[in-house]
Design an enzyme around this catalytic site. Structure first.
Site, short mmCIF file in Angstrom:
data_model
loop_
_atom_site.label_atom_id
_atom_site.label_comp_id
_atom_site.label_asym_id
_atom_site.label_seq_id
_atom_site.Cartn_x
_atom_site.Cartn_y
_atom_site.Cartn_z
N SER A 5 4.75 -1.15 1.11
CA SER A 5 5.17 -2.12 2.12
C SER A 5 4.32 -3.39 2.08
O SER A 5 4.83 -4.49 2.37
CB SER A 5 5.10 -1.48 3.51
OG SER A 5 3.81 -0.95 3.75
N GLY A 60 -1.06 -2.93 -3.12
CA GLY A 60 -1.66 -2.33 -1.92
C GLY A 60 -2.50 -1.13 -2.30
O GLY A 60 -2.74 -0.84 -3.47
N GLY A 108 -1.02 5.76 -4.51
CA GLY A 108 0.02 6.71 -4.87
C GLY A 108 0.78 7.27 -3.69
O GLY A 108 1.68 8.09 -3.86
N GLY A 109 0.44 6.79 -2.47
CA GLY A 109 1.19 7.23 -1.30
C GLY A 109 2.67 6.94 -1.45
O GLY A 109 3.53 7.68 -0.97
N GLU A 130 1.69 1.86 -11.59
CA GLU A 130 0.72 0.94 -10.97
C GLU A 130 -0.58 0.90 -11.78
O GLU A 130 -1.16 -0.16 -11.98
CB GLU A 130 0.41 1.39 -9.53
CG GLU A 130 1.55 1.14 -8.57
CD GLU A 130 1.31 1.73 -7.19
OE1 GLU A 130 1.92 1.24 -6.24
OE2 GLU A 130 0.52 2.68 -7.06
C1 5RP Z 1 2.28 3.20 -3.91
C2 5RP Z 1 0.91 2.81 -3.49
C3 5RP Z 1 0.82 1.84 -2.35
O1 5RP Z 1 0.10 0.74 -2.78
C4 5RP Z 1 0.10 2.49 -1.21
O2 5RP Z 1 0.79 3.68 -0.89
C5 5RP Z 1 0.01 1.57 -0.01
O3 5RP Z 1 1.30 1.37 0.51
P1 5RP Z 1 1.53 0.50 1.81
O4 5RP Z 1 1.25 -0.91 1.45
O5 5RP Z 1 2.98 0.75 2.16
O6 5RP Z 1 0.60 1.02 2.89
O7 5RP Z 1 -0.09 3.22 -4.01
O8 5RP Z 1 2.23 4.16 -4.93
#
Ligand code: 5RP
Length: 247
Positions: A42, A96, A109-110, A117
């Site tokens: 996001s 992010g 990786g969330g 990435e």
């Molecule tokens: C995706 C990621 C994102 O950068 C991480 O999860 C942060 O996400 P957000 O900006 O929605 O908090 O590593 O794989």
């Protein structure tokens, strides 16, 4: 160090404003002619939208994306998205993170895009991380560590992960990530993700090294030595962290 409390995150609209603020600050580092890596999530979405706005106003950039999701958004916003094979050397990636510590070690990786990435960030001269200040922690591990694994033998791989973690004095539940409908979650690369809730990771380098040695582990969400700068947005503005200088 000051660490934002784990509880009471700002309301959703205030959180979006913080993400946008961090993304806007990262735009200062983008100049015409650059090849820019696009992160996923996001906060990265906010950056993609702002970058596209500047591109429509005349900034000349080419981009490489770290996920199908970011590619779709970037193209919808009118950005030129090339493949990493077409543009294998990037000037900067903006992405992010799920957690950041003072040494600019990250958990990512969330959003499930950790493999691409990490490849895109590694191919970049600089990686700028953008997030709200609630992501800054004294010790990594509050956020479950995503570990991307091949689907073959996932039960055996999980047992190896348990053993490796125990050797490092780490415990906590490990769960194969699922979709909202309870199906296994597959990454863009067709792999599974095991989310490991270690709680605290006192030695991220040792854990990264141990995970890298397990057959079946494609990659983990510890990003160490990749971030050149972290832009943290808070209610009082943005602050920038840079890696500690060697003594
Ligand atoms: C995706 C990621 C994102 O950068 C991480 O999860 C942060 O996400 P957000 O900006 O929605 O908090 O590593 O794989």
């Amino acid at each position: 160090m000051i660490e934002a409390p784990a509880t009471n995150p700002p309301p959703a609209d205030a959180m979006e404003a913080l993400k946008r603020r961090a993304a806007a600050a990262a735009l200062d580092s983008i100049q015409s002619g650059m090849i820019v890596g696009l992160g996923t999530g996001s906060t990265a979405d906010q950056f993609i939208r702002l970058l596209a706005e500047k591109a429509r106003a005349g900034l000349k950039v080419r981009t490489v994306s770290s996920s199908e999701r970011s590619t779709t958004l970037a193209r919808a916003e009118g950005l030129d998205v090339a493949t990493l094979d077409e543009l294998p050397q990037l000037d900067v990636t903006v992405d992010g993170a799920d957690e950041v510590d003072q040494q600019l070690r990250l958990i990512k990786g969330g959003g499930g895009a950790l493999l691409r990435e990490k490849i895109v960030a590694t191919a970049s001269r600089r990686m700028i991380v953008i997030c709200d200040e609630g992501k800054l922690v004294a010790e990594l591990g509050r956020f479950p560590l995503p570990i991307e694994v091949v689907p073959f033998g996932v039960t055996a791989i999980r047992a190896s992960l348990d053993k490796a973690a125990a050797r490092l004095g780490l415990g906590g539940a490990m769960a194969v990530r699922q979709t909202a409908t309870g199906e296994p979650y597959y990454t863009d690369g067709g792999h599974l993700i095991i989310d490991a809730s270690f709680g605290r990771i006192p030695d991220p380098e040792a854990l990264a090294d141990a995970l890298d040695r397990i057959p079946g582990v494609v990659l983990h969400g510890l990003f160490i030595g990749l971030a050149s700068e972290v832009i943290l947005a808070g209610a009082d503005g943005v602050r920038r962290l840079t890696p500690p200088q060697p003594a």
